[in-house]
Scaffold this motif. Structure first.
Motif, PDB file in Angstrom:
ATOM      1  N   UNK A   1       6.178   8.963   9.781  1.00  0.00           N
ATOM      2  CA  UNK A   1       7.048   8.255  10.720  1.00  0.00           C
ATOM      3  C   UNK A   1       7.287   9.121  11.957  1.00  0.00           C
ATOM      4  N   UNK A   2       7.533  10.402  11.752  1.00  0.00           N
ATOM      5  CA  UNK A   2       7.796  11.314  12.870  1.00  0.00           C
ATOM      6  C   UNK A   2       6.568  11.517  13.747  1.00  0.00           C
ATOM      7  N   UNK A   3       5.386  11.215  13.191  1.00  0.00           N
ATOM      8  CA  UNK A   3       4.153  11.283  13.980  1.00  0.00           C
ATOM      9  C   UNK A   3       3.936  10.022  14.810  1.00  0.00           C
ATOM     10  N   UNK A   4       4.838   9.033  14.635  1.00  0.00           N
ATOM     11  CA  UNK A   4       4.762   7.807  15.426  1.00  0.00           C
ATOM     12  C   UNK A   4       4.123   6.633  14.720  1.00  0.00           C
ATOM     13  N   UNK A   5       3.808   6.783  13.440  1.00  0.00           N
ATOM     14  CA  UNK A   5       3.181   5.683  12.706  1.00  0.00           C
ATOM     15  C   UNK A   5       4.219   4.644  12.270  1.00  0.00           C
ATOM     16  N   UNK A   6       3.757   3.415  12.073  1.00  0.00           N
ATOM     17  CA  UNK A   6       4.611   2.351  11.538  1.00  0.00           C
ATOM     18  C   UNK A   6       4.660   2.517  10.026  1.00  0.00           C
ATOM     19  N   UNK A   7       5.833   2.706   9.488  1.00  0.00           N
ATOM     20  CA  UNK A   7       5.990   2.884   8.046  1.00  0.00           C
ATOM     21  C   UNK A   7       6.690   1.651   7.470  1.00  0.00           C
ATOM     22  N   UNK A   8       6.507   1.384   6.183  1.00  0.00           N
ATOM     23  CA  UNK A   8       7.129   0.201   5.584  1.00  0.00           C
ATOM     24  C   UNK A   8       8.636   0.381   5.425  1.00  0.00           C
ATOM     25  N   UNK A   9       9.397  -0.704   5.551  1.00  0.00           N
ATOM     26  CA  UNK A   9      10.806  -0.608   5.168  1.00  0.00           C
ATOM     27  C   UNK A   9      10.894  -0.368   3.667  1.00  0.00           C
ATOM     28  N   UNK A  10      11.953   0.264   3.224  1.00  0.00           N
ATOM     29  CA  UNK A  10      12.084   0.647   1.820  1.00  0.00           C
ATOM     30  C   UNK A  10      11.969  -0.555   0.888  1.00  0.00           C
ATOM     31  N   UNK A  11      12.415  -1.747   1.341  1.00  0.00           N
ATOM     32  CA  UNK A  11      12.398  -2.920   0.465  1.00  0.00           C
ATOM     33  C   UNK A  11      10.981  -3.330   0.064  1.00  0.00           C
ATOM     34  N   UNK A  12       9.971  -2.878   0.809  1.00  0.00           N
ATOM     35  CA  UNK A  12       8.590  -3.230   0.463  1.00  0.00           C
ATOM     36  C   UNK A  12       8.011  -2.345  -0.628  1.00  0.00           C
ATOM     37  N   UNK A  13       8.664  -1.248  -0.937  1.00  0.00           N
ATOM     38  CA  UNK A  13       8.202  -0.372  -2.023  1.00  0.00           C
ATOM     39  C   UNK A  13       8.954  -0.809  -3.276  1.00  0.00           C
ATOM     40  N   UNK A  14       8.250  -1.529  -4.128  1.00  0.00           N
ATOM     41  CA  UNK A  14       8.897  -2.258  -5.211  1.00  0.00           C
ATOM     42  C   UNK A  14       9.121  -1.379  -6.446  1.00  0.00           C
ATOM     43  N   UNK A  15      10.100  -1.775  -7.226  1.00  0.00           N
ATOM     44  CA  UNK A  15      10.410  -1.070  -8.473  1.00  0.00           C
ATOM     45  C   UNK A  15       9.477  -1.540  -9.579  1.00  0.00           C
TER      46      UNK A  15
END
Length: 285
Positions: free
Chosen positions: A28-42
């Protein structure tokens, strides 16, 4: 359409930062688009999607047993509805944004979202996409298959085969800690090398907790990385490949059915995938 803006990955208050968090934050700090936490499923959520996916695959198997020349697409809709409800699930398509049926049936030059009808009779040589989505205990799954009715032309048969190859190649390009843009780049290259075009107006999508979610999975080279892919994400890949030009239009009679502008055939295959530490796992066939 979802906005491809930068995401802010966060660590919930009171929770210790893991190596997983650190890796996402670094990207993220490198400028990439990262997923919102809700997309990383349990694990519990993934288990629910698996249960839905089993039924979704069973629906397509039930269609495969009976689909033939002389049957109407309305009969396919009945098979889908009856199988799904008999297994304690709901067809996700039914009444979705006003869609009137339980399945999409797209024949020959119909790209997607064909509405089943008593008047649409399958004929020898047709190619038809059957697109099924299922809700089980609140969890969503989604897949489609191409069916060749009897014997068709070598040109249509090749289109169906190459489109399946596009799906498989796109899935192989989806890597943990890679980017969603790699999928479209791989699909577009294979489709174009075989003389076909790729529909750009429709895309794959996140799925599982809702019917359509991030990330958007384009099937052509956008020349952008797109969203970061991490283990725990669930999404579809569903390339629509045209024999002729990529241009399409929506039939004004029903405002759903998408047709190739040049009326040449189109094909589509779709799976729901789980991203794991080792690559994608197919959840629906």
């Amino acid at each position: 359409m979802f906005s491809l803006r930068k995401r802010n990955w966060f660590v919930p208050k009171g929770q210790q930062m893991t190596d997983f968090d650190k890796r996402i934050l670094e990207l993220q700090n490198q400028g990439h688009i990262v997923p919102p936490r809700r997309l990383v499923l349990t694990e519990e959520q993934i288990a629910g999607i698996r249960r839905s996916s089993v039924i979704n695959t069973g629906v397509l198997d039930a269609v495969a047993e009976k689909i033939c020349a002389g049957m109407s697409t309305e009969e396919i809709d009945r098979i889908v509805y009856e199988y799904t409800t008999a297994h304690g699930a709901i067809p996700a398509d039914l009444n979705y944004e006003g869609y009137p049926k339980s399945v999409c049936t797209s024949i020959n030059e119909v790209v997607c979202h064909g509405i089943p009808s008593e008047d649409d009779i399958l004929e020898e040589g047709d190619i038809v996409n059957v697109d099924v989505s299922t809700i089980k205990d609140g969890y969503f799954s989604d897949a489609s298959r191409m069916f060749i009715i009897g014997k068709t032309t070598p040109e249509k048969e090749r289109l169906v085969r190459v489109t399946k190859e596009c799906l498989d190649i796109g899935a192989a390009a989806a890597k943990p800690w890679g980017f969603i843009g790699d999928v479209g780049k791989a699909i577009g290259k294979h489709a174009h090398s075989n003389g076909y075009s790729v529909v750009e107006e429709f895309c794959g999508h996140g799925v599982g907790l809702v019917f359509h979610d991030e990330p958007e999975v384009n099937h052509y080279d956008t020349h952008q990385d797109g969203m970061l892919l991490v283990p725990g994400m669930v999404f579809t890949i569903e390339p629509m490949i045209n024999m002729g030009g990529r241009e399409v239009f929506i039939d004004s009679d029903d405002n759903w059915t998408v047709v190739t502008e040049d009326e040449l055939p189109s094909a589509q295959w779709e799976h729901t995938f789980l991203m794991t530490e080792d690559g994608v796992e197919i959840l629906t066939y």
